[in-house]
Design a protein around this motif. Structure first.
Motif, PDB file in Angstrom:
ATOM      1  N   ARG A 224      -2.809  27.081   6.315  1.00  0.00           N
ATOM      2  CA  ARG A 224      -1.714  26.292   6.843  1.00  0.00           C
ATOM      3  C   ARG A 224      -2.112  24.821   6.782  1.00  0.00           C
ATOM      4  O   ARG A 224      -2.474  24.196   7.784  1.00  0.00           O
ATOM      5  CB  ARG A 224      -1.386  26.698   8.277  1.00  0.00           C
ATOM      6  CG  ARG A 224       0.016  26.299   8.717  1.00  0.00           C
ATOM      7  CD  ARG A 224       0.197  26.502  10.210  1.00  0.00           C
ATOM      8  NE  ARG A 224       0.035  27.866  10.650  1.00  0.00           N
ATOM      9  CZ  ARG A 224       0.998  28.784  10.700  1.00  0.00           C
ATOM     10  NH1 ARG A 224       2.211  28.469  10.304  1.00  0.00           N
ATOM     11  NH2 ARG A 224       0.760  30.003  11.128  1.00  0.00           N
ATOM     12  N   ALA A 225      -2.045  24.263   5.571  1.00  0.00           N
ATOM     13  CA  ALA A 225      -2.498  22.886   5.359  1.00  0.00           C
ATOM     14  C   ALA A 225      -1.641  21.902   6.142  1.00  0.00           C
ATOM     15  O   ALA A 225      -2.116  20.855   6.582  1.00  0.00           O
ATOM     16  CB  ALA A 225      -2.454  22.543   3.866  1.00  0.00           C
TER      17      ALA A 225
ATOM     18  N   THR B  71       2.800  36.300   4.208  1.00  0.00           N
ATOM     19  CA  THR B  71       2.064  35.224   4.872  1.00  0.00           C
ATOM     20  C   THR B  71       2.232  33.920   4.115  1.00  0.00           C
ATOM     21  O   THR B  71       2.397  32.854   4.724  1.00  0.00           O
ATOM     22  CB  THR B  71       0.572  35.590   4.995  1.00  0.00           C
ATOM     23  OG1 THR B  71       0.441  36.770   5.802  1.00  0.00           O
ATOM     24  CG2 THR B  71      -0.213  34.457   5.648  1.00  0.00           C
ATOM     25  N   SER B  72       2.215  33.970   2.794  1.00  0.00           N
ATOM     26  CA  SER B  72       2.430  32.762   1.998  1.00  0.00           C
ATOM     27  C   SER B  72       3.815  32.170   2.269  1.00  0.00           C
ATOM     28  O   SER B  72       3.965  30.948   2.431  1.00  0.00           O
ATOM     29  CB  SER B  72       2.273  33.074   0.510  1.00  0.00           C
ATOM     30  OG  SER B  72       0.957  33.485   0.214  1.00  0.00           O
ATOM     31  N   VAL B  73       4.820  33.032   2.327  1.00  0.00           N
ATOM     32  CA  VAL B  73       6.175  32.559   2.621  1.00  0.00           C
ATOM     33  C   VAL B  73       6.241  31.963   4.018  1.00  0.00           C
ATOM     34  O   VAL B  73       6.824  30.894   4.242  1.00  0.00           O
ATOM     35  CB  VAL B  73       7.187  33.714   2.470  1.00  0.00           C
ATOM     36  CG1 VAL B  73       8.564  33.309   2.994  1.00  0.00           C
ATOM     37  CG2 VAL B  73       7.278  34.150   1.019  1.00  0.00           C
ATOM     38  N   GLU B  74       5.621  32.633   4.971  1.00  0.00           N
ATOM     39  CA  GLU B  74       5.634  32.155   6.351  1.00  0.00           C
ATOM     40  C   GLU B  74       4.944  30.800   6.483  1.00  0.00           C
ATOM     41  O   GLU B  74       5.426  29.912   7.196  1.00  0.00           O
ATOM     42  CB  GLU B  74       4.957  33.183   7.249  1.00  0.00           C
ATOM     43  CG  GLU B  74       5.170  32.955   8.725  1.00  0.00           C
ATOM     44  CD  GLU B  74       4.699  34.142   9.536  1.00  0.00           C
ATOM     45  OE1 GLU B  74       5.416  34.548  10.449  1.00  0.00           O
ATOM     46  OE2 GLU B  74       3.597  34.663   9.253  1.00  0.00           O
ATOM     47  N   LEU B  75       3.832  30.614   5.800  1.00  0.00           N
ATOM     48  CA  LEU B  75       3.129  29.332   5.843  1.00  0.00           C
ATOM     49  C   LEU B  75       3.994  28.221   5.259  1.00  0.00           C
ATOM     50  O   LEU B  75       3.996  27.088   5.765  1.00  0.00           O
ATOM     51  CB  LEU B  75       1.806  29.435   5.080  1.00  0.00           C
ATOM     52  CG  LEU B  75       0.739  30.335   5.702  1.00  0.00           C
ATOM     53  CD1 LEU B  75      -0.456  30.479   4.771  1.00  0.00           C
ATOM     54  CD2 LEU B  75       0.281  29.790   7.050  1.00  0.00           C
TER      55      LEU B  75
ATOM     56  N   PHE C 222      12.181  23.591  -1.247  1.00  0.00           N
ATOM     57  CA  PHE C 222      10.727  23.576  -1.137  1.00  0.00           C
ATOM     58  C   PHE C 222      10.178  23.462  -2.545  1.00  0.00           C
ATOM     59  O   PHE C 222      10.216  24.419  -3.320  1.00  0.00           O
ATOM     60  CB  PHE C 222      10.228  24.861  -0.467  1.00  0.00           C
ATOM     61  CG  PHE C 222       8.759  24.851  -0.135  1.00  0.00           C
ATOM     62  CD1 PHE C 222       8.301  24.269   1.033  1.00  0.00           C
ATOM     63  CD2 PHE C 222       7.834  25.431  -0.990  1.00  0.00           C
ATOM     64  CE1 PHE C 222       6.953  24.267   1.348  1.00  0.00           C
ATOM     65  CE2 PHE C 222       6.489  25.434  -0.698  1.00  0.00           C
ATOM     66  CZ  PHE C 222       6.044  24.845   0.482  1.00  0.00           C
ATOM     67  N   ASP C 223       9.724  22.282  -2.898  1.00  0.00           N
ATOM     68  CA  ASP C 223       9.332  22.003  -4.276  1.00  0.00           C
ATOM     69  C   ASP C 223       7.834  22.165  -4.528  1.00  0.00           C
ATOM     70  O   ASP C 223       7.371  21.972  -5.654  1.00  0.00           O
ATOM     71  CB  ASP C 223       9.754  20.574  -4.657  1.00  0.00           C
ATOM     72  CG  ASP C 223      11.271  20.401  -4.609  1.00  0.00           C
ATOM     73  OD1 ASP C 223      11.972  21.384  -4.917  1.00  0.00           O
ATOM     74  OD2 ASP C 223      11.746  19.314  -4.248  1.00  0.00           O
ATOM     75  N   GLN C 224       7.062  22.507  -3.508  1.00  0.00           N
ATOM     76  CA  GLN C 224       5.624  22.694  -3.674  1.00  0.00           C
ATOM     77  C   GLN C 224       5.321  24.110  -4.163  1.00  0.00           C
ATOM     78  O   GLN C 224       6.193  24.973  -4.201  1.00  0.00           O
ATOM     79  CB  GLN C 224       4.922  22.459  -2.336  1.00  0.00           C
ATOM     80  CG  GLN C 224       5.264  21.156  -1.647  1.00  0.00           C
ATOM     81  CD  GLN C 224       4.755  21.141  -0.230  1.00  0.00           C
ATOM     82  OE1 GLN C 224       3.660  21.615   0.061  1.00  0.00           O
ATOM     83  NE2 GLN C 224       5.552  20.606   0.688  1.00  0.00           N
TER      84      GLN C 224
ATOM     85  N   PRO D 131       1.713  28.558  -0.691  1.00  0.00           N
ATOM     86  CA  PRO D 131       0.306  28.818  -0.355  1.00  0.00           C
ATOM     87  C   PRO D 131      -0.107  30.203  -0.834  1.00  0.00           C
ATOM     88  O   PRO D 131       0.727  31.123  -0.870  1.00  0.00           O
ATOM     89  CB  PRO D 131       0.297  28.740   1.185  1.00  0.00           C
ATOM     90  CG  PRO D 131       1.521  27.979   1.540  1.00  0.00           C
ATOM     91  CD  PRO D 131       2.543  28.296   0.482  1.00  0.00           C
ATOM     92  N   ARG D 132      -1.374  30.367  -1.194  1.00  0.00           N
ATOM     93  CA  ARG D 132      -1.844  31.650  -1.703  1.00  0.00           C
ATOM     94  C   ARG D 132      -2.780  32.290  -0.690  1.00  0.00           C
ATOM     95  O   ARG D 132      -4.008  32.135  -0.752  1.00  0.00           O
ATOM     96  CB  ARG D 132      -2.545  31.481  -3.053  1.00  0.00           C
ATOM     97  CG  ARG D 132      -1.581  31.106  -4.179  1.00  0.00           C
ATOM     98  CD  ARG D 132      -2.305  31.027  -5.525  1.00  0.00           C
ATOM     99  NE  ARG D 132      -2.966  32.264  -5.882  1.00  0.00           N
ATOM    100  CZ  ARG D 132      -2.357  33.314  -6.419  1.00  0.00           C
ATOM    101  NH1 ARG D 132      -1.058  33.302  -6.613  1.00  0.00           N
ATOM    102  NH2 ARG D 132      -3.039  34.397  -6.728  1.00  0.00           N
TER     103      ARG D 132
END
Length: 230
Positions: free
Chosen positions: A47-48, A20-24, A185-187, A190-191
Motif C-alpha cells: 500500500r504505497a 488484494t491488488s484491486v483493494e490496494l 485509475f491510470d497506474q 499493485p502486485r
C-alpha cells in the motif's frame, strides 16, 4: 472489501482473483468516511499510498446479531466487530443495514477461471511447505480445497453485483468498473501475492479426469455465469 460512500460503490473481494491488488488500488480513491477492511500485515507494504483499514468496526452491534455472523469477525477490542476481508454479500448487506445504500451503490467483484484458480490456491496453501502433497490428493478433500467465491457475490444463489470482472482481463475490467462510477485509475495495479506459484506448468497439466470433474461440480454456478472452459 470496500464500501465507498464518497463514490457510491461496494467492492466484494473474492479469493485468488488479485483481490488484494484491486483493494490496494481502490484505497487510493477512498475518502475519510469510506469503509476499508483489514488485509494481511504482509500485504500492507504494497500500500504505497492510499488509506489503510478504517471504519470497519461496528461497536456493540454483535449483541443482537451474533448468531448470524458467528466467527466471521476481526476483533480489535472486546465488543469491536465489523466488516472483514472476503465478507459474503449477505453478511455485508445485513451489517450495512441500509437497503437504500445496498440497492443504489455500484457493486462489483472479480472472478477467475476455477480450474486455474484452484491451482493458484494449491500453491498458496503450501507456500511454506517443501514437500506439498500431490495436487490430486489436495483436490480430493473438499473441506481443505473448496473456495467459496460465488457465495461472496451472490445472495440466495443469485448474483447480487452489477459487474463481475475477470482475472484474465484484470486491468481492462478494473478500469471498466471504475468508468461506470465515473472514476479512473491510470497506474499499474499493485502486485500483491503474485509469486507463490512455484511451477511454470500450465494449470491444465495439474489435472486428471477426476479432478477436472471435481472443479466442474464445485464451481458450476460461476462456470455457467461467466462461461469458463477448462
Amino acid at each position: 472489501m470496500i464500501i465507498s460512500h464518497e463514490h457510491k460503490f461496494i467492492f466484494l473481494k473474492t479469493r485468488k482473483t488479485a483481490g488484494t491488488s484491486v483493494e490496494l488500488a481502490l484505497s487510493q480513491l477512498c475518502g475519510p468516511d469510506d469503509i476499508i477492511t483489514q488485509i494481511s500485515p504482509k500485504d500492507e507494504p504494497f500500500r504505497a499510498s492510499g488509506r489503510g483499514p478504517q471504519n470497519w468496526r461496528v461497536h456493540g452491534w454483535w449483541q443482537s446479531k451474533r448468531p448470524l455472523f458467528k466467527r466471521y469477525w476481526f476483533r480489535a477490542n472486546a465488543g469491536d466487530y465489523g466488516f472483514y476481508n472476503h465478507m459474503p454479500a449477505a453478511a455485508a448487506k445485513a451489517l450495512l443495514n441500509d437497503d437504500a445504500v445496498w440497492r443504489s451503490y455500484f457493486k462489483f467483484t472479480f472472478e477467475r477461471n476455477p480450474w486455474d484458480r484452484q491451482v493458484s490456491a494449491y500453491h498458496f496453501r503450501y507456500r511454506r511447505t517443501d514437500n506439498p502433497p500431490p495436487f490430486s490428493s489436495y483436490m480430493r478433500r473438499k473441506r481443505r480445497a473448496w473456495i467459496n467465491n460465488y457465495e461472496i457475490y451472490s445472495i440466495d444463489g443469485e448474483p447480487c453485483v452489477d459487474f463481475v470482472g475477470k482475472f484474465e482481463s484484470l486491468t481492462a475490467d478494473f478500469r471498466q468498473a471504475l468508468k461506470q462510477i465515473g472514476l479512473a485509475f491510470d497506474q499499474e495495479l499493485p502486485r500483491a501475492k503474485a509469486n507463490y506459484r512455484r511451477s511454470p506448468k500450465h494449470y491444465r497439466d495439474y489435472y486428471d479426469d477426476e479432478t477436472r470433474a471435481i472443479v466442474a461440480e464445485w464451481y458450476a454456478p460461476e462456470i455457467r455465469l461467466l462461461n469458463y472452459k477448462f
